[in-house]
Enzyme design. Structure first.
Site, PDB file in Angstrom:
ATOM      1  N   SER A  58       0.937  -1.048   0.174  1.00 12.43           N
ATOM      2  CA  SER A  58       0.020   0.114  -0.140  1.00 12.43           C
ATOM      3  C   SER A  58       0.732   1.307   0.115  1.00 12.43           C
ATOM      4  CB  SER A  58      -0.840  -0.147   1.193  1.00 12.43           C
ATOM      5  OG  SER A  58      -1.814   1.146   1.095  1.00 12.43           O
ATOM      6  N   ASP A 108     -10.154  -3.195  -5.678  1.00 10.30           N
ATOM      7  CA  ASP A 108      -9.212  -2.323  -4.601  1.00 10.30           C
ATOM      8  C   ASP A 108      -9.467  -0.925  -5.613  1.00 10.30           C
ATOM      9  OD1 ASP A 108      -7.391  -0.587  -3.517  1.00 10.30           O
ATOM     10  OD2 ASP A 108      -5.873  -2.223  -3.517  1.00 10.30           O
ATOM     11  N   HIS A 167      -8.070  -4.587  -1.061  1.00 11.06           N
ATOM     12  CA  HIS A 167      -6.871  -4.162  -0.466  1.00 11.06           C
ATOM     13  C   HIS A 167      -6.419  -4.693   0.915  1.00 11.06           C
ATOM     14  CE1 HIS A 167      -4.060  -0.824  -0.559  1.00 11.06           C
ATOM     15  NE2 HIS A 167      -4.173  -0.665   0.766  1.00 11.06           N
TER      16      HIS A 167
END
Lengths: 368, 324
Positions: free
Chosen positions: A178, A273, A303
């Site tokens: 991320s 996501d 995600h």
């Protein structure tokens, strides 16, 4: 404008597996406060939390390997600030070991190194490698590009002090998920521009590469579980403040003009996501720049899936892919050097010995 | 292994289904005609024929003058489409083009390609390397006949699973050696690349569901016939070809619980060493034949997605505008 990911075409979007759907509902409805509702003191408090390393948490997060020693070391950032790195060393592996610099996720605002004990200890034990997880400074107290600078300083510290933790400074990879994936890309850019240290591989797990949120998945999955468009906006506001342009290549890796010469990359994305398309688009730009890339878009997942492998159906497969890619770029013998066994020896029932011989040659077999 | 895979493979291995280890020639011929029907509940496991894909049965001529059937899958979109020549699995003995309707239909619809599935001659009636020769001739035919089906022969890929993956790899060798036709990609699904069974997974997974070492022996015996070739002859075992340089970019998918896992991985490693762009994925927790039973696995959709994306990348190259 960025172009859509044309090569993927229109693929049907299967729904989530039951276990992922349940986990997502529990996390979003009954979990800790969302970033949208947190003030500064709430953010500071939220950063303290990490899932305990005991069941039932480990059913979801994966366990922390007991064959890995974990300790923290201080390092000094370029502005003189004291930061720490969390070092995961496999206990039984002989050194010197390759080094994986890890940058945790959390939108540049939340998250801590301890939260990633399951993933980092798994990588340390299985590659085997010394994983150095950098505790970089976060927003809103420290705005962009402070986090990226701290990550590069942490990597440089690991490179210079490799001997103190049985590390091999000539074999370094970076990995992050991320926001940490975004930081890993920026560390690769900075290392390339400043002539070192050499990075053998970048493993990017659903990375942030475009703070402008210009790709179609940002809208398409804007209401997805775990990470929504609204949360991204709040994270980005905290991190960038008013001073930094979201299309500045110092915060958005996608917008760097020239991607030639960057390390080979693995990019894993989650299909449901908002960040999916910016990860895939960055992968395609790397390919066009001649960088060896493996990109995998995991279907039926959301995600953050590497942090809750037990709540997905592809968690083990994704960990295995990450491990295989890191190992093949960090181990001195090519990963897939598989040699056939002498057929006569096999016929005589020496299969076990033959298997050992192949294991020594370094095969992609890994028991998870 | 997930519960659903355990249940299906147990039913297949212990149910009243023909097994190659105890079939005679009429039994084999009968087994080839037994195909799961394209209706529920079977399509929950095998997948269904996507709407909009039309099939047309056709034929092609082989070098010895005989005619062989082929099955064309035409997408509903306007052409010309790239071409995928598909070779079905079944140990060079069993299987049929119709059995692969769900997979070939999926490729036609999602890759947006013309799929030509080849009905090559099999053992024990026809021995090695007849299947290879048929497939090589079929690929040449596909390159010339593609326009009849609104196909674009300049964008052609080969694909096959198991024994079909073996044939697809060998077709690439033959095309390279004879200077054509041009193949843009080879998609090899758990391919058989080494008939001499020299890799450890043959023993490690010798009693795995779906495919066992005993079944492999039976298939190879039927395929090779009474006057066997050298098992490491590169005309039938692609792993043993001396030089793999210049072959088309490859996708290799293997199943972790499969006796022929390691020969697929090893062939992929040799291709990569020869400078061929290779993507290799070993799917954990699954068995040989997973592409035919996607609904009974957890990674069926993921593996299909990978197959489709890789074929698309190589068959639908896009012109990339520069970053402004």
């Amino acid at each position: 404008m960025p172009r859509p990911t044309a090569r993927l075409g229109r693929l049907p979007r299967p729904r989530l597996p039951l276990r992922t759907a349940i986990f997502a509902v529990v996390l979003d409805r009954f979990g800790r406060s969302s970033i949208v509702d947190l003030d500064e003191s709430g953010i500071v408090l939220s950063r303290q939390w990490a899932a305990p390393a005991r069941w039932p948490h480990t059913w979801v997060t994966g366990g922390v390997s007991g064959r890995v020693s974990i300790r923290e070391e201080p390092f000094t950032a370029r502005d003189g600030a004291e930061r720490t790195v969390r070092i995961y060393s496999p206990v039984y592996a002989p050194g010197p070991l390759p080094i994986v610099a890890f940058f945790h996720g959390g939108g540049y605002v939340l998250g801590n190194t301890r939260m990633y004990d399951p993933l980092c200890s798994f990588l340390a034990k299985s590659i085997p490698a010394v994983v150095v997880s950098v505790d970089y400074r976060q927003a809103p107290e420290y705005r962009a590009p402070k986090a990226a600078e701290d990550c590069l300083d942490g990597l440089r510290w690991a490179h210079e002090h490799a001997a103190t933790f049985r590390g091999d400074p000539t074999r370094i990879a970076v990995c992050g998920d991320s926001a940490g994936g975004g930081l890993a890309t920026l560390v690769c850019h900075a290392a390339y521009d400043s002539g070192g240290p050499a990075i053998a591989h970048q493993a990017l797990l659903y990375p942030c590469t475009d703070a402008t949120q210009s790709f179609p998945s940002a809208a398409e999955n804007g209401a997805a579980p775990v990470l929504s468009a609204e949360k991204i906006r709040v994270f980005t506001d905290h991190y960038l403040g008013d001073a930094v342009d979201p299309a500045d290549p110092r915060v958005s890796a996608y917008w760097r003009k020239d991607l030639r010469g960057l390390p080979p990359a693995l990019i894993q994305t989650a299909d449901l996501d908002p960040l999916r398309d910016e990860g895939l688009a960055y992968a395609e730009r790397l390919v066009e720049a001649g960088v060896p890339v493996r990109a995998t878009n995991y279907l039926r997942t959301v995600h953050g899936f590497m942090s809750f492998p037990g709540a997905t159906t592809i968690g083990e497969q994704a960990r295995y892919e990450l491990l295989s890619e890191l190992r093949s770029h960090l181990s001195p013998t090519p990963l897939a050097q598989m040699v056939p066994v002498d057929a006569d020896a096999m016929a005589e029932g020496d299969a076990a010995d033959a298997g050992d011989a192949i294991q020594e040659a370094g095969t992609p077999r890994a028991r998870l | 292994m997930p519960l659903r895979t355990r249940l299906l493979t147990f039913a297949l291995d212990h149910g009243p289904y023909p097994k190659i280890t105890d079939l005679d020639v009429p039994g084999i011929q009968d087994a080839r005609t037994r195909i799961p029907p394209l209706r529920r509940p079977f399509t929950w496991i095998t997948g269904d024929m996507p709407p909009g894909v039309h099939t047309r049965d056709t034929w092609f001529q082989v070098r010895d003058g005989s005619k062989r059937p082929a099955r064309a899958y035409l997408p509903s979109t306007p052409g010309p489409h790239p071409v995928i020549v598909f070779f079905h699995g079944g140990g060079w003995v069993l299987g049929s083009t119709r059995q692969y309707d769900p997979l070939c239909g999926l490729l036609a619809s999602r890759v947006d390609a013309l799929v030509l599935s080849i009905d090559y001659r099999m053992g024990p009636e026809h021995h090695a390397p007849q299947a290879v020769l048929d497939c090589v001739d079929a690929t040449r035919w596909a390159a010339t006949a593609a326009p009849e089906f609104d196909g674009d022969p300049t964008r052609m890929a080969v694909c096959g699973d198991s024994a079909g993956g073996n044939l697809a790899a060998l077709v690439c060798h033959a095309a390279y050696d004879s200077g054509g036709p041009m193949i843009a990609h080879q998609a090899l699904i758990y391919p058989a690349t080494d008939l001499s069974k020299s890799f450890p997974s043959v023993h490690e997974n010798g009693d795995a569901p779906m495919l066992t070492e005993a079944k492999m022996d039976a298939f190879i015996a039927h395929y090779l016939g009474p006057d066997p070739m050298d098992l490491r002859d590169p005309a039938i075992s692609p792993y043993w070809r001396a030089d793999l340089t210049g072959l088309p970019p490859a996708l290799v998918q293997t199943a972790d619980i499969d006796p022929i896992r390691d020969e697929g991985l090893a062939y992929a490693a040799r291709l990569a060493d020869a400078g061929v762009p290779v993507r290799v994925t070993n799917y954990l927790g699954t068995v040989h034949g997973f592409a035919s039973i996607p609904g009974a696995t957890l990674i069926g959709k993921q593996a299909q997605h990978e197959l489709v994306v890789e074929l698309r990348r190589h068959l639908h190259p896009v012109v990339v505008p520069p970053l402004d």
